[in-house]
Write a protein that holds these residues in place. Structure first.
Motif, PDB file in Angstrom:
ATOM      1  N   GLN A  68     -44.958 -53.039 -45.973  1.00 24.09           N
ATOM      2  CA  GLN A  68     -46.266 -53.659 -45.731  1.00 24.09           C
ATOM      3  C   GLN A  68     -46.243 -54.527 -44.472  1.00 24.09           C
ATOM      4  O   GLN A  68     -47.220 -54.562 -43.712  1.00 24.09           O
ATOM      5  CB  GLN A  68     -46.665 -54.497 -46.946  1.00 24.09           C
ATOM      6  N   TYR A  69     -45.131 -55.214 -44.258  1.00 29.27           N
ATOM      7  CA  TYR A  69     -45.007 -56.061 -43.069  1.00 29.27           C
ATOM      8  C   TYR A  69     -45.014 -55.199 -41.806  1.00 29.27           C
ATOM      9  O   TYR A  69     -45.685 -55.525 -40.818  1.00 29.27           O
ATOM     10  CB  TYR A  69     -43.714 -56.869 -43.151  1.00 29.27           C
ATOM     11  N   ILE A  70     -44.276 -54.094 -41.847  1.00 29.97           N
ATOM     12  CA  ILE A  70     -44.200 -53.205 -40.685  1.00 29.97           C
ATOM     13  C   ILE A  70     -45.550 -52.564 -40.396  1.00 29.97           C
ATOM     14  O   ILE A  70     -45.921 -52.370 -39.230  1.00 29.97           O
ATOM     15  CB  ILE A  70     -43.118 -52.125 -40.917  1.00 29.97           C
ATOM     16  N   GLU A  71     -46.309 -52.238 -41.446  1.00 28.39           N
ATOM     17  CA  GLU A  71     -47.654 -51.667 -41.258  1.00 28.39           C
ATOM     18  C   GLU A  71     -48.520 -52.579 -40.398  1.00 28.39           C
ATOM     19  O   GLU A  71     -49.306 -52.127 -39.575  1.00 28.39           O
ATOM     20  CB  GLU A  71     -48.334 -51.471 -42.615  1.00 28.39           C
ATOM     21  N   LYS A  72     -48.380 -53.889 -40.614  1.00 28.37           N
ATOM     22  CA  LYS A  72     -49.211 -54.861 -39.906  1.00 28.37           C
ATOM     23  C   LYS A  72     -48.684 -55.161 -38.506  1.00 28.37           C
ATOM     24  O   LYS A  72     -49.454 -55.461 -37.591  1.00 28.37           O
ATOM     25  CB  LYS A  72     -49.275 -56.169 -40.707  1.00 28.37           C
ATOM     26  N   LYS A  73     -47.359 -55.082 -38.328  1.00 31.85           N
ATOM     27  CA  LYS A  73     -46.746 -55.557 -37.088  1.00 31.85           C
ATOM     28  C   LYS A  73     -46.284 -54.477 -36.115  1.00 31.85           C
ATOM     29  O   LYS A  73     -46.215 -54.718 -34.910  1.00 31.85           O
ATOM     30  CB  LYS A  73     -45.520 -56.427 -37.437  1.00 31.85           C
ATOM     31  N   GLY A  74     -45.928 -53.298 -36.627  1.00 30.52           N
ATOM     32  CA  GLY A  74     -45.287 -52.323 -35.763  1.00 30.52           C
ATOM     33  C   GLY A  74     -46.015 -51.001 -35.661  1.00 30.52           C
ATOM     34  O   GLY A  74     -47.014 -50.751 -36.338  1.00 30.52           O
ATOM     35  N   LEU A 377     -24.629 -71.618 -54.942  1.00 32.29           N
ATOM     36  CA  LEU A 377     -24.582 -70.208 -54.551  1.00 32.29           C
ATOM     37  C   LEU A 377     -24.905 -70.005 -53.076  1.00 32.29           C
ATOM     38  O   LEU A 377     -24.659 -68.931 -52.528  1.00 32.29           O
ATOM     39  CB  LEU A 377     -25.542 -69.380 -55.409  1.00 32.29           C
ATOM     40  N   GLY A 378     -25.440 -71.048 -52.430  1.00 29.98           N
ATOM     41  CA  GLY A 378     -25.745 -70.965 -51.002  1.00 29.98           C
ATOM     42  C   GLY A 378     -26.938 -70.079 -50.697  1.00 29.98           C
ATOM     43  O   GLY A 378     -26.834 -69.086 -49.966  1.00 29.98           O
ATOM     44  N   SER A 379     -28.090 -70.432 -51.235  1.00 32.98           N
ATOM     45  CA  SER A 379     -29.290 -69.598 -51.111  1.00 32.98           C
ATOM     46  C   SER A 379     -29.709 -69.378 -49.658  1.00 32.98           C
ATOM     47  O   SER A 379     -29.675 -70.296 -48.833  1.00 32.98           O
ATOM     48  CB  SER A 379     -30.447 -70.245 -51.872  1.00 32.98           C
ATOM     49  N   TYR A 380     -30.107 -68.140 -49.354  1.00 33.16           N
ATOM     50  CA  TYR A 380     -30.649 -67.783 -48.045  1.00 33.16           C
ATOM     51  C   TYR A 380     -32.165 -67.604 -48.097  1.00 33.16           C
ATOM     52  O   TYR A 380     -32.783 -67.243 -47.088  1.00 33.16           O
ATOM     53  CB  TYR A 380     -30.040 -66.465 -47.559  1.00 33.16           C
ATOM     54  N   GLU A 381     -32.771 -67.832 -49.249  1.00 29.42           N
ATOM     55  CA  GLU A 381     -34.206 -67.580 -49.419  1.00 29.42           C
ATOM     56  C   GLU A 381     -35.042 -68.624 -48.675  1.00 29.42           C
ATOM     57  O   GLU A 381     -35.009 -69.808 -48.995  1.00 29.42           O
ATOM     58  CB  GLU A 381     -34.559 -67.606 -50.916  1.00 29.42           C
ATOM     59  N   LYS A 382     -35.802 -68.146 -47.685  1.00 26.54           N
ATOM     60  CA  LYS A 382     -36.659 -69.036 -46.913  1.00 26.54           C
ATOM     61  C   LYS A 382     -38.048 -68.454 -46.682  1.00 26.54           C
ATOM     62  O   LYS A 382     -38.878 -69.058 -45.998  1.00 26.54           O
ATOM     63  CB  LYS A 382     -36.015 -69.365 -45.559  1.00 26.54           C
ATOM     64  N   GLY A 383     -38.297 -67.260 -47.205  1.00 26.69           N
ATOM     65  CA  GLY A 383     -39.608 -66.646 -47.048  1.00 26.69           C
ATOM     66  C   GLY A 383     -39.807 -65.936 -45.731  1.00 26.69           C
ATOM     67  O   GLY A 383     -40.956 -65.642 -45.359  1.00 26.69           O
ATOM     68  N   VAL A 384     -38.721 -65.630 -45.009  1.00 26.15           N
ATOM     69  CA  VAL A 384     -38.848 -64.976 -43.701  1.00 26.15           C
ATOM     70  C   VAL A 384     -38.041 -63.684 -43.631  1.00 26.15           C
ATOM     71  O   VAL A 384     -37.745 -63.172 -42.544  1.00 26.15           O
ATOM     72  CB  VAL A 384     -38.407 -65.926 -42.553  1.00 26.15           C
ATOM     73  N   ALA A 385     -37.687 -63.107 -44.771  1.00 26.50           N
ATOM     74  CA  ALA A 385     -36.832 -61.922 -44.801  1.00 26.50           C
ATOM     75  C   ALA A 385     -37.485 -60.716 -44.129  1.00 26.50           C
ATOM     76  O   ALA A 385     -36.835 -59.995 -43.366  1.00 26.50           O
ATOM     77  CB  ALA A 385     -36.459 -61.585 -46.248  1.00 26.50           C
ATOM     78  N   CYS A 386     -38.770 -60.480 -44.402  1.00 31.94           N
ATOM     79  CA  CYS A 386     -39.453 -59.330 -43.804  1.00 31.94           C
ATOM     80  C   CYS A 386     -39.445 -59.421 -42.278  1.00 31.94           C
ATOM     81  O   CYS A 386     -39.215 -58.417 -41.589  1.00 31.94           O
ATOM     82  CB  CYS A 386     -40.891 -59.240 -44.315  1.00 31.94           C
ATOM     83  N   LYS A 387     -39.680 -60.613 -41.762  1.00 33.68           N
ATOM     84  CA  LYS A 387     -39.675 -60.799 -40.306  1.00 33.68           C
ATOM     85  C   LYS A 387     -38.291 -60.510 -39.735  1.00 33.68           C
ATOM     86  O   LYS A 387     -38.160 -59.879 -38.677  1.00 33.68           O
ATOM     87  CB  LYS A 387     -40.098 -62.218 -39.948  1.00 33.68           C
ATOM     88  N   MET A 388     -37.241 -60.962 -40.425  1.00 36.25           N
ATOM     89  CA  MET A 388     -35.881 -60.747 -39.949  1.00 36.25           C
ATOM     90  C   MET A 388     -35.551 -59.257 -39.880  1.00 36.25           C
ATOM     91  O   MET A 388     -34.927 -58.786 -38.922  1.00 36.25           O
ATOM     92  CB  MET A 388     -34.878 -61.470 -40.844  1.00 36.25           C
ATOM     93  N   ILE A 389     -36.000 -58.499 -40.876  1.00 38.81           N
ATOM     94  CA  ILE A 389     -35.725 -57.063 -40.881  1.00 38.81           C
ATOM     95  C   ILE A 389     -36.524 -56.364 -39.797  1.00 38.81           C
ATOM     96  O   ILE A 389     -36.014 -55.475 -39.100  1.00 38.81           O
ATOM     97  CB  ILE A 389     -36.043 -56.444 -42.269  1.00 38.81           C
ATOM     98  N   PHE A 390     -37.772 -56.758 -39.611  1.00 35.50           N
ATOM     99  CA  PHE A 390     -38.603 -56.167 -38.561  1.00 35.50           C
ATOM    100  C   PHE A 390     -37.984 -56.428 -37.177  1.00 35.50           C
ATOM    101  O   PHE A 390     -37.922 -55.529 -36.339  1.00 35.50           O
ATOM    102  CB  PHE A 390     -40.023 -56.741 -38.613  1.00 35.50           C
ATOM    103  N   ASP A 391     -37.510 -57.640 -36.977  1.00 32.93           N
ATOM    104  CA  ASP A 391     -36.871 -57.975 -35.694  1.00 32.93           C
ATOM    105  C   ASP A 391     -35.615 -57.134 -35.480  1.00 32.93           C
ATOM    106  O   ASP A 391     -35.317 -56.717 -34.357  1.00 32.93           O
ATOM    107  CB  ASP A 391     -36.513 -59.464 -35.656  1.00 32.93           C
ATOM    108  N   LEU A 392     -34.880 -56.879 -36.557  1.00 35.16           N
ATOM    109  CA  LEU A 392     -33.692 -56.032 -36.460  1.00 35.16           C
ATOM    110  C   LEU A 392     -34.071 -54.610 -36.037  1.00 35.16           C
ATOM    111  O   LEU A 392     -33.419 -54.015 -35.158  1.00 35.16           O
ATOM    112  CB  LEU A 392     -32.957 -55.999 -37.808  1.00 35.16           C
ATOM    113  N   LEU A 393     -35.121 -54.064 -36.646  1.00 33.93           N
ATOM    114  CA  LEU A 393     -35.574 -52.714 -36.294  1.00 33.93           C
ATOM    115  C   LEU A 393     -35.967 -52.656 -34.814  1.00 33.93           C
ATOM    116  O   LEU A 393     -35.700 -51.660 -34.131  1.00 33.93           O
ATOM    117  CB  LEU A 393     -36.764 -52.297 -37.157  1.00 33.93           C
ATOM    118  N   GLN A 394     -36.612 -53.700 -34.348  1.00 35.76           N
ATOM    119  CA  GLN A 394     -37.062 -53.738 -32.949  1.00 35.76           C
ATOM    120  C   GLN A 394     -35.897 -53.710 -31.972  1.00 35.76           C
ATOM    121  O   GLN A 394     -36.018 -53.192 -30.857  1.00 35.76           O
ATOM    122  CB  GLN A 394     -37.896 -55.006 -32.697  1.00 35.76           C
TER     123      GLN A 394
END
Length: 396
Positions: A68-74, A377-394
């Protein structure tokens, strides 16, 4: 009879099960090498992404939210593979190509997609190529039940598991998950992306909480005048289809005493299990709804057992209780990375204990335990995971 039922029957005769399993593995490896040769002749489309979730069972989990994130951004071509593609034909109206899993089209799109994003294992017969990027989002947060090579697999199981987890990148919800997952998958730390889970991004969007809640309630045809508790037990191979003898009436009473208001209980069984029949009218079976995150989102309380959904739900800072009547039996079959006693949620072996845990619930003590747990447990949850993956694809 379903496949997992056949497996359970065959497991009772270890010799027969091993021979059949070995022969299947040999055939799978032969097919794998034949398909690898076919892949050489299929050009890769750099802007094509193939999505699958839960072996094609639904449009759900982290792959859905990345899509859904990629649909809007890419400007990517998005492909979704399903076991029953006719149920998801509506996605074509969003510009998504819908295909049948285990079809020739699926094989073509598998080898022609630059990116493969899924939350489960890849079919044993399908190898990715050097020019592809396979991102596994996984389907559980935190570090709770053991999996992969952390489990006492047979040598056949280890070979198959190795073949089905040849990922490029793996999403991690926390430091503890990365630590255990490197062992579970025999992988390098550099392959893990410290993003949190994309499916949890919606829990951080405070501006749209009320709007999303209203939308989801309407989608599930639920009345906003009621409060909802979700009972979501996990699958046990040794138990089969069951609500595990939870006392729904006592549960409803305890919720009303402690939290007030009028309550209904949402029941979500595992997708391996058949729907439960004969439930009281204040129980609503939501097992057929694809998206567990949406159900968590509109639930005021979660009751589960050994499910990693506790990790996701804790981000909402709402009460969670564990009902584990078969704890001793379960631990003989499946074990934990972190003992159940160290989870921040009260657990009950009986309906009476569950009732007491709910009635005596202390919100501040609970929130303090959850915060400490997330820190350990060292949580990485910040609500920006979709953006991080989209940036990786780019960048690829």
């Amino acid at each position: 009879m379903r496949l997992y039922n056949i497996k359970n029957v065959l497991r009772k005769n270890k010799i027969v099960f091993t021979i059949i399993n070995f022969l299947i593995l040999v055939v799978q490896i032969i097919c794998r090498y034949l398909l690898r040769m076919v892949a050489v002749f299929i050009p890769i489309e750099k802007k094509r992404i193939l999505f699958t979730a839960y072996e094609g069972r639904g449009y759900t989990c982290s792959p859905k939210y990345i899509s859904q994130y990629i649909e809007k951004k890419g400007d990517y071509q998005i492909i979704w593979a399903f076991e029953q593609p006719e149920n998801y034909a509506y996605l074509q109206g969003q510009g998504i190509t819908v295909i049948a899993r285990k079809s020739l089209r699926y094989i073509y799109y598998f080898f022609s997609s630059k990116f493969i994003i899924r939350n489960d294992l890849i079919e044993t017969v399908l190898p990715t190529t050097r020019n592809q990027v396979y991102i596994n989002t996984w389907h559980g947060g935190g570090a709770y039940k053991k999996w992969g090579f952390l489990v006492d697999w047979s040598w056949i199981g280890k070979i198959r598991y190795f073949l089905t987890h040849k990922f490029t990148y793996y999403l991690s919800s926390c430091e503890a998950f990365t630590r255990y997952a490197t062992l579970a998958f025999n992988a390098e730390i550099s392959q893990f992306i410290n993003s949190g889970l994309p499916r949890n991004d919606l829990f951080f969007d405070e501006k749209e909480v009320k709007l999303r809640t209203f939308e989801i309630l309407n989608k599930l045809d639920l009345d906003s005048e009621f409060r909802y508790a979700l009972y979501a037990p996990t699958y046990r191979e040794f138990k089969g289809s069951s609500t595990y003898n939870i006392d729904f009436s006592a549960l409803k009473t305890a919720l009303e005493i402690r939290f007030g208001g009028n309550w209904k209980i949402l029941f979500r069984g595992h997708y391996y299990l058949d729907n439960i029949k004969g439930l009281p009218d204040y129980i609503i079976d939501v097992s057929s709804h694809d998206d567990m995150q949406e159900i968590l989102f509109i639930s005021d309380v979660l009751i589960t057992d050994y499910s990693s959904s506790v990790w996701d739900y804790a981000l909402l800072k709402r009460p969670c209780f564990l009902y584990t009547p078969d704890k001793e039996e379960y631990e003989l079959v499946t074990n934990y990375c972190i003992p159940l006693e160290e989870w921040p949620y009260s657990f009950a072996l009986t309906n009476e204990s569950l009732y007491d845990n709910i009635v005596s619930f202390d919100k501040q003590q609970y929130l303090d335990r959850v915060k400490k747990h997330q820190g350990l447990l060292g949580s990485y949850e910040k609500g920006v995971a979709c953006k991080m993956i989209f940036d990786l694809l780019q960048r690829k």
